[in-house]
Design a protein around this motif. Structure first.
Motif, short mmCIF file in Angstrom:
data_model
loop_
_atom_site.label_atom_id
_atom_site.label_comp_id
_atom_site.label_asym_id
_atom_site.label_seq_id
_atom_site.Cartn_x
_atom_site.Cartn_y
_atom_site.Cartn_z
N LEU A 246 13.05 2.02 11.12
CA LEU A 246 13.64 0.70 11.27
C LEU A 246 12.71 -0.27 11.99
O LEU A 246 12.89 -1.48 11.92
N GLU A 247 11.70 0.26 12.68
CA GLU A 247 10.75 -0.57 13.41
C GLU A 247 9.53 -0.93 12.57
O GLU A 247 8.71 -1.76 12.99
N GLU A 248 9.38 -0.35 11.40
CA GLU A 248 8.19 -0.58 10.58
C GLU A 248 8.22 -1.97 9.97
O GLU A 248 9.19 -2.34 9.30
N VAL A 249 7.17 -2.77 10.22
CA VAL A 249 7.19 -4.16 9.79
C VAL A 249 5.89 -4.62 9.14
O VAL A 249 5.65 -5.83 9.01
N THR A 250 5.03 -3.71 8.75
CA THR A 250 3.77 -4.16 8.15
C THR A 250 3.53 -3.66 6.74
O THR A 250 2.71 -4.22 6.03
N ASN A 251 4.22 -2.62 6.33
CA ASN A 251 3.96 -1.99 5.03
C ASN A 251 5.28 -1.67 4.36
O ASN A 251 6.12 -1.00 4.94
N TRP A 252 5.47 -2.18 3.14
CA TRP A 252 6.76 -2.09 2.47
C TRP A 252 6.55 -1.81 0.98
O TRP A 252 6.65 -2.71 0.14
N PRO A 253 6.24 -0.55 0.64
CA PRO A 253 6.06 -0.19 -0.77
C PRO A 253 7.19 -0.73 -1.63
O PRO A 253 8.37 -0.60 -1.29
N ALA B 289 0.81 -1.22 0.00
CA ALA B 289 0.00 0.00 0.00
C ALA B 289 0.84 1.27 0.00
O ALA B 289 1.73 1.45 0.84
N THR B 290 0.57 2.15 -0.94
CA THR B 290 1.20 3.46 -1.02
C THR B 290 0.48 4.29 -2.05
O THR B 290 -0.14 3.76 -2.98
N GLU B 291 0.52 5.60 -1.89
CA GLU B 291 -0.02 6.51 -2.89
C GLU B 291 1.09 7.07 -3.79
O GLU B 291 0.80 7.81 -4.73
N VAL B 292 2.32 6.72 -3.49
CA VAL B 292 3.45 7.15 -4.32
C VAL B 292 3.63 6.12 -5.43
O VAL B 292 4.21 5.06 -5.22
N ASP B 293 3.09 6.43 -6.60
CA ASP B 293 3.06 5.43 -7.66
C ASP B 293 4.29 5.45 -8.55
O ASP B 293 4.46 4.58 -9.40
N ARG B 294 5.16 6.43 -8.35
CA ARG B 294 6.38 6.51 -9.17
C ARG B 294 7.49 7.15 -8.35
O ARG B 294 7.24 8.08 -7.57
N ILE B 295 8.71 6.67 -8.52
CA ILE B 295 9.89 7.27 -7.90
C ILE B 295 10.98 7.38 -8.96
O ILE B 295 11.27 6.41 -9.67
#
Length: 223
Positions: A197-204, A110-116
């Motif tokens: 570093l603690e984020e473990v549920t969402n990985w665009p 999940a993310t709204e950033v569709d391009r990098i």
């Protein structure tokens, strides 16, 4: 997009797990700690390294150029059904049902950033075509140990200039631990280095923009 960044920073400041109410900037390292269901694996030189089993002396510094290029989010491909064959493939070979895998990746991608777009030290985030750009400098790396016993390396870059709305930190995870051109990557961004570093549920997750949706699906199933 500015509002989305603000929501992300607020969540981090509260020390909370990032949630999908601010999907543009909710990230995690489930690429590693989430029982590593990713089957979109490329040959990074060692299956052991890719799966998170390596020695500290194998880790090398990496430059932002490893991730240079134009990248597309896979989240829209999951939403429109393009990745349904990948989900079915995972269910055939894994321990979850198709519905469970679909829900799992809905949260993960999940993310709204569709391009990098990454050029030199410049990283531009696009949300609905609107760009936010920052310049970034190497800020080292961190080795993370996950519940499954494997490990991963986050390569971290700190903002040195650019738009005020651009995140203070970006962290790459692509299963490699030494210089190599990434075939895809998971990206985490925000203003609190430690909280990311603690984020473990969402990985665009991002693949080259010149690949069609079908080609992305093929890449994921090929490995």
């Amino acid at each position: 997009m500015q509002q989305a960044f603000a929501k992300h920073v607020t969540a981090l400041a509260a020390g909370a797990m990032l949630v999908l109410s601010a999907p543009a900037f909710a990230q995690s390292d489930n690429a590693h700690s989430h029982d590593h269901d990713h089957s979109e694996e490329h040959d990074h030189g060692s299956d052991d390294i890719y799966n998170g089993y390596f020695d500290d002396d194998q880790i090398e510094a990496r430059d932002l150029s490893d991730w240079a290029g134009d990248w597309q989010s896979v989240y829209p491909l999951l939403q429109d059904g393009t990745l349904d064959p990948v989900i079915a493939h995972k269910a055939e070979n894994g321990e979850r049902t198709e519905a469970e895998y679909k829900a799992y990746y809905q949260t993960g991608y999940a993310t709204e950033v569709d391009r990098i777009l990454i050029e030199g030290d410049s990283v531009t985030f696009f949300e609905d075509g609107t760009p936010i750009q920052g310049r970034y400098a190497d800020d080292g790396h961190e080795v993370l140990t996950y519940e499954a016993g494997n490990r991963g390396v986050r390569y971290i870059f700190e903002k040195s200039g650019g738009d005020a709305e651009a995140p203070a930190f970006i962290q790459f995870s692509d299963h490699a631990i030494a210089p190599t051109d990434a075939g895809h990557y998971h990206l985490y961004w925000g203003d609190d280095r430690a909280a990311l570093l603690e984020e473990v549920t969402n990985w665009p997750t991002y693949y080259p923009a010149d690949l069609s949706g079908e080609e992305v699906a093929e890449e994921m199933m090929a490995h």
